[in-house]
Design a protein around this motif. Structure first.
Motif, PDB file in Angstrom:
ATOM      1  N   TYR A  32      30.653   5.712  42.545  1.00 52.92           N
ATOM      2  CA  TYR A  32      29.997   6.116  43.663  1.00 52.92           C
ATOM      3  C   TYR A  32      29.840   5.094  44.742  1.00 52.92           C
ATOM      4  O   TYR A  32      30.321   3.992  44.583  1.00 52.92           O
ATOM      5  CB  TYR A  32      28.237   6.412  43.328  1.00 52.92           C
ATOM      6  N   HIS A  71      21.621   3.301  45.442  1.00 58.04           N
ATOM      7  CA  HIS A  71      22.023   2.733  44.613  1.00 58.04           C
ATOM      8  C   HIS A  71      21.262   3.001  42.923  1.00 58.04           C
ATOM      9  O   HIS A  71      21.834   2.838  41.971  1.00 58.04           O
ATOM     10  CB  HIS A  71      22.164   1.034  44.508  1.00 58.04           C
ATOM     11  N   ASN A  92      23.944   3.987  40.473  1.00 56.37           N
ATOM     12  CA  ASN A  92      24.466   3.047  39.252  1.00 56.37           C
ATOM     13  C   ASN A  92      24.141   3.638  37.948  1.00 56.37           C
ATOM     14  O   ASN A  92      24.782   3.749  37.036  1.00 56.37           O
ATOM     15  CB  ASN A  92      24.009   1.883  39.287  1.00 56.37           C
ATOM     16  N   ARG A 121      26.256   6.982  37.194  1.00 53.90           N
ATOM     17  CA  ARG A 121      27.291   6.650  36.926  1.00 53.90           C
ATOM     18  C   ARG A 121      27.591   6.020  35.497  1.00 53.90           C
ATOM     19  O   ARG A 121      28.567   6.264  34.664  1.00 53.90           O
ATOM     20  CB  ARG A 121      27.977   5.422  37.999  1.00 53.90           C
ATOM     21  N   TYR A 122      26.780   5.284  35.155  1.00 54.74           N
ATOM     22  CA  TYR A 122      26.785   4.585  33.771  1.00 54.74           C
ATOM     23  C   TYR A 122      26.769   5.694  32.718  1.00 54.74           C
ATOM     24  O   TYR A 122      27.246   5.677  31.817  1.00 54.74           O
ATOM     25  CB  TYR A 122      25.570   3.711  33.462  1.00 54.74           C
TER      26      TYR A 122
END
Length: 117
Positions: free
Chosen positions: A52, A31, A35, A38-39
């Motif tokens: 994801y 993660h 994360n 992805r951001y």
């Protein structure tokens, strides 16, 4: 026997040849990268979707899906990784600068004569 080097990144092959929608598997990640990446990717105006998943807690990999409005998903992933790396470098440089400034201030405070009153 030589040990096979495990790929860090692989592209999930699909029957569809649309390069604007792809799923990538990032091995030995979790993660923390998922994360943040992805951001960064979702900030790109050419991206319709980025998400994801971690398939299973005992598997050390993430599946990253990118759907764009035209540009190849691989290019968008590359740009996201580059921008995330630049952001991390900036944070690291800012932190190191603040630590150095703090140390210099502490050294200055410790060398000043104490006031007696």
């Amino acid at each position: 026997m030589a040990e096979q080097q495990k790929k860090k990144l692989e592209v999930v092959q699909t029957l569809d040849s649309d390069e604007s929608c792809q799923t990538f598997v990032l091995h030995d990640e979790d993660h923390t990268l998922g994360n943040a990446l992805r951001y960064m990717i979702m900030k790109n105006p050419d991206v319709d979707f980025c998400g994801y998943s971690v398939p299973h807690p005992s598997e050390h990999k993430i599946n990253l899906r990118i759907q764009s409005r035209g540009p190849p998903a691989a290019d968008i992933l590359r740009r996201g990784l580059t921008e995330l790396n630049a952001l991390c470098e900036h944070v690291l440089n800012t932190f190191e600068g603040a630590v150095e400034e703090y140390k210099m201030n502490q050294a200055t405070e410790n060398t000043e004569p104490m006031e007696t009153g």
